[in-house]
Design a protein around this motif. Sequence first.
Motif, short mmCIF file in Angstrom:
data_model
loop_
_atom_site.label_atom_id
_atom_site.label_comp_id
_atom_site.label_asym_id
_atom_site.label_seq_id
_atom_site.Cartn_x
_atom_site.Cartn_y
_atom_site.Cartn_z
N UNK A 1 -16.45 102.97 -8.97
CA UNK A 1 -16.76 102.95 -10.39
C UNK A 1 -16.77 103.56 -11.03
N UNK A 2 -17.59 104.75 -11.39
CA UNK A 2 -17.03 105.85 -12.02
C UNK A 2 -17.81 107.05 -11.21
N UNK A 3 -17.49 108.17 -11.99
CA UNK A 3 -18.42 109.29 -11.71
C UNK A 3 -20.71 109.18 -11.49
N UNK A 4 -20.66 108.42 -12.58
CA UNK A 4 -22.02 108.46 -12.62
C UNK A 4 -22.73 107.36 -11.71
N UNK A 5 -22.34 107.36 -10.76
CA UNK A 5 -22.70 106.25 -10.08
C UNK A 5 -22.54 107.02 -8.38
N UNK A 6 -22.39 108.21 -7.97
CA UNK A 6 -22.50 109.12 -7.38
C UNK A 6 -24.10 109.75 -7.89
N UNK A 7 -25.12 109.72 -8.89
CA UNK A 7 -26.06 110.14 -9.64
C UNK A 7 -27.12 108.26 -9.62
N UNK A 8 -25.97 107.45 -10.01
CA UNK A 8 -27.52 106.60 -10.18
C UNK A 8 -27.64 106.11 -8.63
N UNK A 9 -27.09 106.39 -7.88
CA UNK A 9 -27.13 105.67 -6.49
C UNK A 9 -28.38 106.21 -5.40
N UNK A 10 -28.39 106.84 -5.76
CA UNK A 10 -30.23 108.10 -5.34
C UNK A 10 -31.04 107.48 -6.00
N UNK A 11 -31.29 106.96 -7.91
CA UNK A 11 -33.07 106.48 -7.96
C UNK A 11 -33.16 105.11 -7.02
N UNK A 12 -32.83 104.07 -6.69
CA UNK A 12 -32.87 103.11 -5.78
C UNK A 12 -33.57 104.05 -4.81
N UNK A 13 -32.84 104.91 -3.81
CA UNK A 13 -33.24 105.25 -2.44
C UNK A 13 -34.27 106.01 -3.21
N UNK A 14 -34.69 107.34 -3.40
CA UNK A 14 -36.38 107.60 -4.72
C UNK A 14 -37.14 106.74 -4.88
N UNK A 15 -36.96 105.57 -5.22
CA UNK A 15 -38.14 104.69 -5.42
C UNK A 15 -38.52 104.45 -3.61
N UNK A 16 -37.34 104.07 -3.53
CA UNK A 16 -37.77 103.63 -1.49
C UNK A 16 -38.86 104.53 -1.00
N UNK A 17 -38.22 106.14 -1.33
CA UNK A 17 -38.31 106.65 0.03
C UNK A 17 -40.43 107.23 -0.64
N UNK A 18 -40.22 107.46 -2.54
CA UNK A 18 -42.00 107.51 -3.25
C UNK A 18 -42.41 106.48 -2.11
N UNK A 19 -42.03 105.38 -2.45
CA UNK A 19 -43.55 103.98 -2.02
C UNK A 19 -43.45 104.24 -0.26
N UNK A 20 -43.00 104.53 0.08
CA UNK A 20 -42.90 104.20 1.48
C UNK A 20 -43.41 105.57 2.33
N UNK A 21 -43.38 107.12 1.79
CA UNK A 21 -43.80 108.34 1.47
C UNK A 21 -45.92 107.80 1.21
N UNK A 22 -45.79 107.06 0.15
CA UNK A 22 -46.71 106.89 -0.18
C UNK A 22 -48.22 106.09 1.12
N UNK A 23 -47.54 105.09 1.82
CA UNK A 23 -48.05 104.60 1.71
C UNK A 23 -48.10 105.20 3.80
N UNK A 24 -47.34 106.35 4.47
CA UNK A 24 -46.29 106.57 6.39
C UNK A 24 -47.09 107.73 5.97
N UNK A 25 -46.80 108.59 4.93
CA UNK A 25 -46.97 110.57 5.07
C UNK A 25 -48.57 111.10 5.52
N UNK A 26 -48.33 112.01 6.24
CA UNK A 26 -50.22 111.76 6.71
C UNK A 26 -50.71 113.00 5.82
N UNK A 27 -51.57 113.28 4.61
CA UNK A 27 -52.13 114.34 3.76
C UNK A 27 -52.54 114.95 4.78
N UNK A 28 -52.86 116.49 3.92
CA UNK A 28 -53.36 117.48 3.75
C UNK A 28 -54.96 117.47 4.76
#
Length: 537
Positions: A161-188
Amino acid sequence: MNKWRGNPWATLAVLALGFFMTLLDLTIVNIAIPDMVDRLGASLDQILWVGNAYALALAVLLITAGRLGDLRGKRTLFLSGIAVFTLASLACGLSQGPAELIAFRAAQGVGAAMIIPQTLSVIVEVFPAGKRGAALGIWGATAGLSGVVGPSLGGLLVSRLDWRWIFFVNVPVGVIVIAAGLLVLPAARRTVRHRFDLPGVVLASASLFCLAFGLIEGEKYDWNGGICATIAAAALLLAGFLAYERGRQDNEPLVPFSLFRDRGFSVVNIVGIAVSFGVVGLSLPLTIYLQSVLGFSAQRAGLVMLVLAAGSVVSAGPAGVLSERLGAKYLLMGGMTAFAGGMVWMAVVAEAGGSSVSILAPLFLTGLGAGCTFTPMASEVMRNVPAELSGAASGVNNALRQVGSVLAGAVVGAVLQARLVTALREQAHQRAAELPPSARGPFVHGFDQAGRHLGTGGQNGLKPPADVPADLAHRIQTAAGQVFGHGFVDAMRPTMLVAAGVLLVGVLAALALRGVREPSANPHGLPLTEDELQEIS
């Protein structure tokens, strides 16, 4: 009630994915530098700051973010950091110029600093002592894998592809981590309200900034008066910070000095700096060797480095379990010895006209050794840390490792560059004898400053004049390639030996650790009660 909330293994999966994403960005950018220079019309210095801005923001803010996790909640800091990191990644990919890209990379570093300290401290909190070794083994494997997958994944994305995709690849991963984290991570859990040490934050951040900036820019400015003044300012600010913190040790300091009363915590921080030297001392010359000497593409160089990742993954998991049963001392000593031994082996067998086959075995040994260090360090450094200080301990540990990486980059880069200038000059004089007398002077002169252009393929910078006959031009280019190849290998060997020597100093430091595993004084890692889970959900 959400049955996944607070589940240790689900929590580990979310934390490991976020951790992997942030560490990946420390190495993935390097492989894309040529593509960025071409497509953004940027100078090499500007592109180097694309990496430095991330590392600088990360090093400066790790201690503060770790302590904020203790005071405001680790779940909150982790998810907020993922959001900042994801949005900054999108902005990096959309950047239209080098200035924008540097600014958004710094924002990425802010997000990463919010994420990294929380991962280790949450793992230690949610896992009981009996299972903590396996969990930390996965955490250690994630740390080791991210460092070497970066060049491989970056090479693939840039090639296809090109250099921009080394950053774009983080976007779907970040969305998945936030969604899963809201369901899984224990609150303080509910605790009393804490104070935030703002003057300590300002002093610590200013000190770390001056130190990291001075080390990063020192070689560029030949360690002139301005750089020395910056490093001196860092020392003065550090002294002021320590004096200030000493006066508020009973009032929730940013860095509790009690952490350093534990021998394991203090020693492992020294070991962590030594390991950082090993990582930088290996990756910097090896990346240039594969691409500029052996002529590999970015993608092929990344694939070779997967051998390092394989060794790390093989050893990291068992090392985590063994460190819980036997203690970290001998695993760390053995791991750093293997790490250093692999680098020495590699320095001996590397050749300008060779192939990657000769370095695969030492590369695998180096990976095995590195994998034996990440998890035992994490296990030992947190073993006796009280629950309320786990974020601060993780922040201090990660900050010192990042500062160690910056220091290693300065030292390793200076040794490599200084030796390369000398080696190129020696090789140029030797190879010039193969050329006609009229071509020898310009040929030797062309390599006088070639060592200051690391990684750009020094032999390509020496182009014969247009009026030179084709046969002679070919001979000059061939000789130039031999000069750079042999000169770089001559410079790479002492560079790797310096890093291996620092690793052996780490081996000596590890002798101070207790050799027999004792019951952990760490009171956390207890499972949440049903009432607490109900309250959280």
